[in-house]
Design a protein around this motif. Sequence first.
Motif, PDB file in Angstrom:
ATOM      1  N   VAL A  79     -19.823  -2.678 -31.289  1.00 50.98           N
ATOM      2  CA  VAL A  79     -20.220  -1.383 -30.528  1.00 50.98           C
ATOM      3  C   VAL A  79     -18.933  -0.903 -29.955  1.00 50.98           C
ATOM      4  O   VAL A  79     -18.745   0.512 -30.088  1.00 50.98           O
ATOM      5  CB  VAL A  79     -21.207  -1.738 -29.420  1.00 50.98           C
ATOM      6  N   ILE A  80     -17.976  -1.657 -29.586  1.00 54.67           N
ATOM      7  CA  ILE A  80     -16.648  -1.019 -28.801  1.00 54.67           C
ATOM      8  C   ILE A  80     -15.426  -1.331 -29.419  1.00 54.67           C
ATOM      9  O   ILE A  80     -14.414  -1.410 -29.029  1.00 54.67           O
ATOM     10  CB  ILE A  80     -16.677  -1.790 -27.436  1.00 54.67           C
ATOM     11  N   GLU A  81     -15.723  -1.359 -30.982  1.00 53.78           N
ATOM     12  CA  GLU A  81     -14.482  -1.550 -31.743  1.00 53.78           C
ATOM     13  C   GLU A  81     -13.495  -0.296 -31.546  1.00 53.78           C
ATOM     14  O   GLU A  81     -12.347  -0.665 -31.594  1.00 53.78           O
ATOM     15  CB  GLU A  81     -14.978  -1.743 -33.274  1.00 53.78           C
ATOM     16  N   SER A  82     -14.023   0.680 -31.572  1.00 53.92           N
ATOM     17  CA  SER A  82     -13.300   1.957 -31.475  1.00 53.92           C
ATOM     18  C   SER A  82     -12.638   2.221 -30.025  1.00 53.92           C
ATOM     19  O   SER A  82     -12.013   3.276 -29.743  1.00 53.92           O
ATOM     20  CB  SER A  82     -14.150   3.292 -31.849  1.00 53.92           C
ATOM     21  N   ALA A  84     -14.674   3.108 -27.310  1.00 50.58           N
ATOM     22  CA  ALA A  84     -16.041   3.578 -26.550  1.00 50.58           C
ATOM     23  C   ALA A  84     -17.067   3.201 -27.057  1.00 50.58           C
ATOM     24  O   ALA A  84     -17.176   2.893 -28.411  1.00 50.58           O
ATOM     25  CB  ALA A  84     -15.863   4.951 -26.449  1.00 50.58           C
ATOM     26  N   ALA A  85     -18.146   3.055 -26.541  1.00 52.15           N
ATOM     27  CA  ALA A  85     -19.472   2.352 -27.101  1.00 52.15           C
ATOM     28  C   ALA A  85     -19.833   3.512 -28.169  1.00 52.15           C
ATOM     29  O   ALA A  85     -20.073   4.671 -27.972  1.00 52.15           O
ATOM     30  CB  ALA A  85     -20.495   2.124 -26.140  1.00 52.15           C
ATOM     31  N   ASN A  86     -20.376   2.913 -29.389  1.00 54.66           N
ATOM     32  CA  ASN A  86     -20.799   3.799 -30.630  1.00 54.66           C
ATOM     33  C   ASN A  86     -22.308   3.786 -30.557  1.00 54.66           C
ATOM     34  O   ASN A  86     -23.004   2.773 -30.703  1.00 54.66           O
ATOM     35  CB  ASN A  86     -20.289   2.928 -31.862  1.00 54.66           C
ATOM     36  N   GLN A  87     -22.553   4.949 -30.678  1.00 48.67           N
ATOM     37  CA  GLN A  87     -24.258   5.211 -30.621  1.00 48.67           C
ATOM     38  C   GLN A  87     -24.985   4.421 -31.737  1.00 48.67           C
ATOM     39  O   GLN A  87     -25.988   3.844 -31.305  1.00 48.67           O
ATOM     40  CB  GLN A  87     -24.774   6.655 -30.207  1.00 48.67           C
ATOM     41  N   GLU A  88     -24.678   4.458 -32.696  1.00 52.45           N
ATOM     42  CA  GLU A  88     -25.095   3.862 -33.987  1.00 52.45           C
ATOM     43  C   GLU A  88     -25.091   2.321 -33.929  1.00 52.45           C
ATOM     44  O   GLU A  88     -26.153   1.868 -34.285  1.00 52.45           O
ATOM     45  CB  GLU A  88     -24.539   4.546 -35.281  1.00 52.45           C
ATOM     46  N   GLU A  89     -24.178   1.818 -33.421  1.00 57.82           N
ATOM     47  CA  GLU A  89     -23.864   0.483 -33.436  1.00 57.82           C
ATOM     48  C   GLU A  89     -24.745  -0.016 -32.194  1.00 57.82           C
ATOM     49  O   GLU A  89     -25.395  -1.359 -32.339  1.00 57.82           O
ATOM     50  CB  GLU A  89     -22.314   0.033 -33.223  1.00 57.82           C
ATOM     51  N   VAL A  90     -24.944   0.793 -31.091  1.00 57.84           N
ATOM     52  CA  VAL A  90     -25.745   0.328 -29.858  1.00 57.84           C
ATOM     53  C   VAL A  90     -27.113   0.447 -30.427  1.00 57.84           C
ATOM     54  O   VAL A  90     -27.969  -0.605 -30.231  1.00 57.84           O
ATOM     55  CB  VAL A  90     -25.578   1.217 -28.832  1.00 57.84           C
ATOM     56  N   SER A  91     -27.619   1.320 -31.308  1.00 58.40           N
ATOM     57  CA  SER A  91     -29.083   1.298 -31.794  1.00 58.40           C
ATOM     58  C   SER A  91     -29.335  -0.079 -32.566  1.00 58.40           C
ATOM     59  O   SER A  91     -30.459  -0.562 -32.494  1.00 58.40           O
ATOM     60  CB  SER A  91     -29.427   2.447 -32.582  1.00 58.40           C
ATOM     61  N   LYS A  92     -28.546  -0.322 -33.354  1.00 53.25           N
ATOM     62  CA  LYS A  92     -28.521  -1.477 -34.270  1.00 53.25           C
ATOM     63  C   LYS A  92     -28.606  -2.915 -33.483  1.00 53.25           C
ATOM     64  O   LYS A  92     -29.536  -3.500 -33.903  1.00 53.25           O
ATOM     65  CB  LYS A  92     -27.069  -1.594 -35.109  1.00 53.25           C
ATOM     66  N   ALA A  93     -27.898  -3.056 -32.429  1.00 52.81           N
ATOM     67  CA  ALA A  93     -27.890  -4.016 -31.696  1.00 52.81           C
ATOM     68  C   ALA A  93     -29.234  -4.020 -30.736  1.00 52.81           C
ATOM     69  O   ALA A  93     -29.753  -5.217 -30.763  1.00 52.81           O
ATOM     70  CB  ALA A  93     -26.712  -3.975 -30.672  1.00 52.81           C
TER      71      ALA A  93
END
Length: 218
Positions: A79-82, A84-93
Motif C-alpha cells: 500500500v505504501i511502496e510509493s 503515500a497510501a495507494n487507493q487500489e492497494e488499500v481496497s485489495k488489502a
Amino acid sequence: MIFDELVVTINALDNLKKKTDLKNNKALQDNTDAKYRLLLSQTNSYISTIEYVYTNVPYAKNIEILTATLELLDNLEKVIESGAANQEEVSKAENVYKTLCTTIKKEWSKKYSDLTGSTISTLEAIKGIDSENVNACLQKIQTASEWDVGIDRFKNMLQGIASAEQLIQKLGLDDEIILFLQNTNAGKATLLDLNDKVLNWIRSEKLENKIRISFVRK
C-alpha cells in the motif's frame, strides 16, 4: 481587447481547475490514508487475537488462515511502496481482511461448539443445584460464542470453562450422574435412573427436596 480578456478568463479558469484538482486529490488521499490507518489498527487487533487463541486455546492452527494473514501483511506493505497510501492497494488489502474474518468466523463457530458443548450441557444440567455459580460460568463462556477481535472474550471463555470444571469436580459428578441430571431437566428421568450411585449422590448433596417425581401422562 476582447481577446485579451478571454485569455485572462481562460487562465483564471485553468488556475481554478488546478486548485480544485489539488483539493480533490488531497481529499481523496486523506480518505485513503484514513482507511489505511483503520485497516492497520484492525489487523493489529486481529493478529493479537489469533496469537492469543492459538497459544492458549486447544485449537489446531489453520494453515490457510495463517497463509492468508501473511498475504494481508504483504498487501499492507505494498500500500505504501510509493510513499503515500495507494487507493487500489488499500481496497485489495481490505478485501483480503474481510475474507479472512469471514473464514475464521465460520471456523470458530464449529470450534466453539466442540470446545464448550459438553461443559455447557453439564452446566445446564446442574442449574437447579447452584444456579448462581452456573450462570456466572455460562455468562463467561458464552462471551466467546462468536468470533471477534479482542482477547478479553476468549480470556473470559477460558476462565468460565476452568470455573465450570472446578464446580463439576466439587459436586462429585461423573458421566452417570450428569446423564441423570440432564434427563431430569428434560423431564425424561424415571425411577429406573435412580440407582445406588445416583441416590447416594443426591443424599450427599442434600438434593432430596429439589428433585420432583411425577407420572407420565399418556
